[in-house]
Design a protein around this motif. Structure first.
Motif, PDB file in Angstrom:
ATOM      1  N   ALA A 388       0.832  -0.931   0.193  1.00  0.00           N
ATOM      2  CA  ALA A 388      -0.073   0.101   0.434  1.00  0.00           C
ATOM      3  C   ALA A 388       0.663   1.171  -0.090  1.00  0.00           C
ATOM      4  CB  ALA A 388      -1.016  -0.146   0.988  1.00  0.00           C
ATOM      5  N   MET A 389       1.911   1.675   0.930  1.00  0.00           N
ATOM      6  CA  MET A 389       3.194   2.410   1.029  1.00  0.00           C
ATOM      7  C   MET A 389       3.376   2.681  -0.562  1.00  0.00           C
ATOM      8  SD  MET A 389       3.823   4.589   2.658  1.00  0.00           S
ATOM      9  CE  MET A 389       3.308   4.218   4.586  1.00  0.00           C
ATOM     10  N   TYR A 390       4.039   0.802  -0.997  1.00  0.00           N
ATOM     11  CA  TYR A 390       4.430   1.664  -2.839  1.00  0.00           C
ATOM     12  C   TYR A 390       3.618   2.362  -3.706  1.00  0.00           C
ATOM     13  CZ  TYR A 390       6.613  -0.144  -6.712  1.00  0.00           C
ATOM     14  OH  TYR A 390       5.973  -0.781  -8.636  1.00  0.00           O
ATOM     15  N   GLU A 391       2.294   1.799  -3.618  1.00  0.00           N
ATOM     16  CA  GLU A 391       1.796   2.433  -4.413  1.00  0.00           C
ATOM     17  C   GLU A 391       0.676   4.362  -3.756  1.00  0.00           C
ATOM     18  OE1 GLU A 391       0.385   1.509  -7.686  1.00  0.00           O
ATOM     19  OE2 GLU A 391       0.771  -1.095  -7.063  1.00  0.00           O
ATOM     20  N   ALA A 392       1.248   4.302  -3.297  1.00  0.00           N
ATOM     21  CA  ALA A 392       0.884   5.656  -2.999  1.00  0.00           C
ATOM     22  C   ALA A 392       2.146   6.658  -2.681  1.00  0.00           C
ATOM     23  CB  ALA A 392      -0.011   5.571  -1.034  1.00  0.00           C
ATOM     24  N   ALA A 393       3.504   5.730  -3.195  1.00  0.00           N
ATOM     25  CA  ALA A 393       3.839   6.689  -3.090  1.00  0.00           C
ATOM     26  C   ALA A 393       4.162   6.555  -4.272  1.00  0.00           C
ATOM     27  CB  ALA A 393       5.245   6.191  -2.711  1.00  0.00           C
ATOM     28  N   LYS A 394       4.015   5.499  -5.613  1.00  0.00           N
ATOM     29  CA  LYS A 394       4.218   6.033  -6.945  1.00  0.00           C
ATOM     30  C   LYS A 394       3.047   7.455  -7.105  1.00  0.00           C
ATOM     31  CE  LYS A 394       2.677   2.711  -9.478  1.00  0.00           C
ATOM     32  NZ  LYS A 394       2.924   1.601  -9.562  1.00  0.00           N
ATOM     33  N   ALA A 395       2.050   6.721  -6.557  1.00  0.00           N
ATOM     34  CA  ALA A 395       1.014   7.718  -6.806  1.00  0.00           C
ATOM     35  C   ALA A 395       0.766  10.024  -6.671  1.00  0.00           C
ATOM     36  CB  ALA A 395      -0.378   7.733  -6.336  1.00  0.00           C
ATOM     37  N   ALA A 396       1.699   9.195  -5.817  1.00  0.00           N
ATOM     38  CA  ALA A 396       2.441  10.356  -4.851  1.00  0.00           C
ATOM     39  C   ALA A 396       3.987  11.530  -5.605  1.00  0.00           C
ATOM     40  CB  ALA A 396       2.853  11.033  -3.412  1.00  0.00           C
ATOM     41  N   GLY A 397       4.238  10.607  -6.843  1.00  0.00           N
ATOM     42  CA  GLY A 397       5.141  10.693  -8.243  1.00  0.00           C
ATOM     43  C   GLY A 397       6.265  10.864  -7.535  1.00  0.00           C
ATOM     44  N   MET A 398       6.478   9.702  -6.685  1.00  0.00           N
ATOM     45  CA  MET A 398       7.839   9.611  -6.411  1.00  0.00           C
ATOM     46  C   MET A 398       8.182   8.173  -7.315  1.00  0.00           C
ATOM     47  SD  MET A 398       8.039   8.445  -1.949  1.00  0.00           S
ATOM     48  CE  MET A 398       8.458   9.780  -1.231  1.00  0.00           C
ATOM     49  N   ASP A 399      10.079   8.394  -7.968  1.00  0.00           N
ATOM     50  CA  ASP A 399      10.465   6.865  -8.353  1.00  0.00           C
ATOM     51  C   ASP A 399      10.988   6.199  -7.359  1.00  0.00           C
ATOM     52  OD1 ASP A 399      11.831   5.840  -9.866  1.00  0.00           O
ATOM     53  OD2 ASP A 399      13.837   6.810  -9.808  1.00  0.00           O
ATOM     54  N   VAL A 400      10.192   5.230  -7.371  1.00  0.00           N
ATOM     55  CA  VAL A 400       9.531   3.838  -6.364  1.00  0.00           C
ATOM     56  C   VAL A 400      10.045   2.689  -6.966  1.00  0.00           C
ATOM     57  CG1 VAL A 400       8.485   5.557  -4.256  1.00  0.00           C
ATOM     58  CG2 VAL A 400       7.913   3.881  -5.968  1.00  0.00           C
ATOM     59  N   VAL A 401      10.835   1.735  -6.354  1.00  0.00           N
ATOM     60  CA  VAL A 401      10.629  -0.133  -6.640  1.00  0.00           C
ATOM     61  C   VAL A 401      10.497  -0.683  -5.789  1.00  0.00           C
ATOM     62  CG1 VAL A 401      12.898   0.470  -8.221  1.00  0.00           C
ATOM     63  CG2 VAL A 401      13.181  -0.131  -6.062  1.00  0.00           C
ATOM     64  N   TYR A 402       9.707  -1.836  -5.678  1.00  0.00           N
ATOM     65  CA  TYR A 402       9.170  -2.204  -4.660  1.00  0.00           C
ATOM     66  C   TYR A 402       9.723  -3.833  -5.035  1.00  0.00           C
ATOM     67  CZ  TYR A 402       5.987  -5.486  -2.006  1.00  0.00           C
ATOM     68  OH  TYR A 402       5.395  -6.692  -1.494  1.00  0.00           O
ATOM     69  N   LEU A 403      10.552  -4.771  -3.980  1.00  0.00           N
ATOM     70  CA  LEU A 403      10.730  -6.218  -3.988  1.00  0.00           C
ATOM     71  C   LEU A 403      10.408  -7.048  -2.992  1.00  0.00           C
ATOM     72  CD1 LEU A 403      12.797  -7.996  -4.651  1.00  0.00           C
ATOM     73  CD2 LEU A 403      14.747  -6.945  -3.709  1.00  0.00           C
ATOM     74  N   GLU A 404      10.101  -8.277  -3.601  1.00  0.00           N
ATOM     75  CA  GLU A 404      10.023  -8.995  -2.353  1.00  0.00           C
ATOM     76  C   GLU A 404      11.278 -10.105  -2.807  1.00  0.00           C
ATOM     77  OE1 GLU A 404       6.153 -11.445  -2.098  1.00  0.00           O
ATOM     78  OE2 GLU A 404       4.941  -9.284  -2.896  1.00  0.00           O
ATOM     79  N   VAL A 405      11.584 -10.609  -1.029  1.00  0.00           N
ATOM     80  CA  VAL A 405      12.955 -11.247  -1.199  1.00  0.00           C
ATOM     81  C   VAL A 405      11.927 -12.740  -0.176  1.00  0.00           C
ATOM     82  CG1 VAL A 405      14.671 -11.590   0.140  1.00  0.00           C
ATOM     83  CG2 VAL A 405      14.312  -9.455  -0.839  1.00  0.00           C
ATOM     84  N   PRO A 406      12.870 -13.497   0.074  1.00  0.00           N
ATOM     85  CA  PRO A 406      12.883 -14.902   0.614  1.00  0.00           C
ATOM     86  C   PRO A 406      12.561 -14.682   1.709  1.00  0.00           C
ATOM     87  CG  PRO A 406      13.381 -15.155  -1.989  1.00  0.00           C
ATOM     88  CD  PRO A 406      12.898 -13.904  -1.808  1.00  0.00           C
ATOM     89  N   GLY A 407      11.704 -15.189   2.794  1.00  0.00           N
ATOM     90  CA  GLY A 407      11.945 -15.368   4.075  1.00  0.00           C
ATOM     91  C   GLY A 407      10.852 -14.544   4.894  1.00  0.00           C
ATOM     92  N   GLY A 408      10.150 -13.931   6.053  1.00  0.00           N
ATOM     93  CA  GLY A 408      10.151 -13.362   6.965  1.00  0.00           C
ATOM     94  C   GLY A 408      10.388 -11.760   6.946  1.00  0.00           C
ATOM     95  N   HIS A 409      10.205 -11.506   8.638  1.00  0.00           N
ATOM     96  CA  HIS A 409      10.341 -10.325   9.037  1.00  0.00           C
ATOM     97  C   HIS A 409      11.847 -10.733  10.326  1.00  0.00           C
ATOM     98  CE1 HIS A 409       8.963  -6.462   9.974  1.00  0.00           C
ATOM     99  NE2 HIS A 409       9.755  -6.819  11.695  1.00  0.00           N
ATOM    100  N   SER A 410      13.006 -10.626   9.065  1.00  0.00           N
ATOM    101  CA  SER A 410      13.988 -11.422   9.602  1.00  0.00           C
ATOM    102  C   SER A 410      15.599 -10.230   8.882  1.00  0.00           C
ATOM    103  CB  SER A 410      14.085 -13.045   9.462  1.00  0.00           C
ATOM    104  OG  SER A 410      13.790 -13.263   7.824  1.00  0.00           O
ATOM    105  N   PHE A 411      16.415 -10.847   9.751  1.00  0.00           N
ATOM    106  CA  PHE A 411      17.287 -10.203   9.657  1.00  0.00           C
ATOM    107  C   PHE A 411      18.331 -10.763   7.271  1.00  0.00           C
ATOM    108  CE2 PHE A 411      17.733  -8.346  13.757  1.00  0.00           C
ATOM    109  CZ  PHE A 411      18.646  -7.353  13.324  1.00  0.00           C
TER     110      PHE A 411
END
Length: 433
Positions: A388-411
């Motif tokens: 949701a934050m990525y889509e909002a940033a893109k709609a606000a004119g930001m130059d943004v990228v989105y990436l999913e990495v294998p794993g959960g909430h971890s280092f």
């Protein structure tokens, strides 16, 4: 010794080995020919361990609530397992016959506790290798007073790598140092920042490098980026591929203590926003020789630090036009909106909305800003907010990228996310072409 230091603590082999050894230890602690131990002592130890684990869960999750999101139930289960071994070791040793039996009892308890700790570490990947567990950093550490001072003829360029040639005398690795960045304007009391200086910083003439300000999570401390985040090895590898060039990285303290959650705003909980937007860049500019142009500056972080990065980037786009949000939340929170507004904003909902990133992205445009959003593919708690934050940033004119990495909430996700997004970020700030 390099093989030992680099040995993984989070791969499948390590997991199964520690589980097998822990099972053997548990078997020894459970089985005994002494009737009073099996019938009375052991059940009491198990019951007390279970009660302590349940009480810990209740206090942390229902009463104290120091973290914005709940800790996973398996963590409390493994804590209970470790406590059971510690409670049982003394009566099991007494029930054993002879010195050898007592020694085996102690070893068995250690194996169970180690197995439990290993399982907890698998969830967070806070210590991915033996070296990180023992605090054996890959890069050398130097006192800040011994870092070479300002030079009169730094190499400049956009991109910088087009005008840079590495001298033969350049070191092969960067250096780590630390410093307390005072809250001169904010009044915020921060723990010492951890600083990475790339190989090119130690040559003459020195290239005028970009800056990356990173933040840890909550609970957490700046050193987390050196351990679970594997910051030094990631930056050294990037520098090795780019003639010694890498950003100067300052891991700033954005909480003030391990358990504090000041929400990265200016509030009665601490003036973290002013600290990061004013005190930190002012200190960097006066202490280290880096590119002073804000367009060469990145702010980023993991979990709480990721939320903080988009907060600062939307509230101060002129100071930090580029950001890295690793598994951040959809909004700063103490657990829920009501509690957040009450404790940090004096019940003033409008004051919260005025600084909340999602609300700013819906009402303003940020054509000069950009950044990367990274989240674990299995992180079902944080992934919807990141999308949701990525889509909002893109709609606000930001130059943004989105990436999913294998794993959960971890280092494991955060260190890999930094590694993968670093080239894109460095292109954006003009370090590489």
């Amino acid at each position: 010794m390099n093989w030992f230091v680099s040995a993984s603590l989070v791969d499948d082999t390590t997991s199964w080995i520690t589980l097998a050894l822990g099972a053997l230890g548990a078997l020894w602690l459970i089985v005994s020919r002494t009737k009073w131990y099996v019938r009375r002592a052991l059940p009491i130890c198990l019951l007390v361990a279970a009660l302590v684990a349940v009480a810990l869960y209740y206090v942390v999750e229902k009463v104290w609530r120091p973290f914005p999101d709940p800790i996973e139930i398996p963590i409390y289960v493994w804590i209970g397992v470790g406590l059971a071994a510690l409670f049982a070791v003394v009566p099991r040793a007494v029930a054993s016959s002879g010195l050898i039996g007592r020694i085996v009892s102690v070893v068995a308890a250690v194996l169970v506790v180690a197995a439990a700790a290993a399982q907890v570490n698998l969830v967070f990947a806070a210590y991915p290798t033996v070296g990180t567990l023992l605090g054996l950093e890959q890069s050398d550490r130097v006192d800040l007073s011994n870092v070479p001072g300002t030079q009169s003829n730094p190499v400049t360029g956009d991109p910088l790598d087009a005008s840079w040639t590495a001298p033969a005398s350049m070191p092969s690795q960067g250096r780590l140092t630390s410093a307390t960045i005072p809250g001169t304007v904010s009044g915020f009391s921060a723990r010492p920042a951890q600083i990475y200086l790339p190989p090119a910083y130690f040559v003459d003439p020195r290239p005028l490098l970009p800056t990356m300000v990173l933040m840890a999570g909550q609970p957490g401390e700046p050193e987390d980026w050196l351990n679970g985040g594997q910051l030094a090895s990631t930056m050294d590898a990037f520098a090795a591929d780019h003639s010694g060039l890498a950003p100067v990285v300052v891991v700033a303290d954005a909480t003030g203590s391990t358990l504090a959650n000041p929400l990265c705003v200016d509030s009665p909980l601490g003036n973290v926003d002013t600290y990061l937007a004013t005190d930190v860049p002012n200190w960097i500019g006066s202490t280290l020789q880096v590119n002073p142009d804000p367009r060469s500056r990145v702010i980023g972080g993991l979990s709480y630090g990721g939320t903080c990065s988009i907060q600062v980037a939307t509230n101060h786009p002129d100071v930090y036009p580029t950001f890295l949000d690793l598994s951040g939340q959809a909004e700063p929170t103490l657990g829920d909106r009501g509690r957040t507004v009450a404790e940090a904003f004096g019940g003033n909902e409008a004051a919260f909305v005025a600084v909340n990133p999602m609300d700013l992205l819906k009402t303003r445009q940020f054509p000069q800003s950009g950044g990367a959003f990274v989240v674990g593919a299995d992180d079902n708690d944080y992934k919807p907010g990141q999308k949701a934050m990525y889509e909002a940033a893109k709609a606000a004119g930001m130059d943004v990228v989105y990436l999913e990495v294998p794993g959960g909430h971890s280092f494991a996700v955060w260190s890999e996310g930094l590694k993968q997004e670093l080239p894109w970020l460095m292109q954006r700030v003009g370090l590489i072409s």
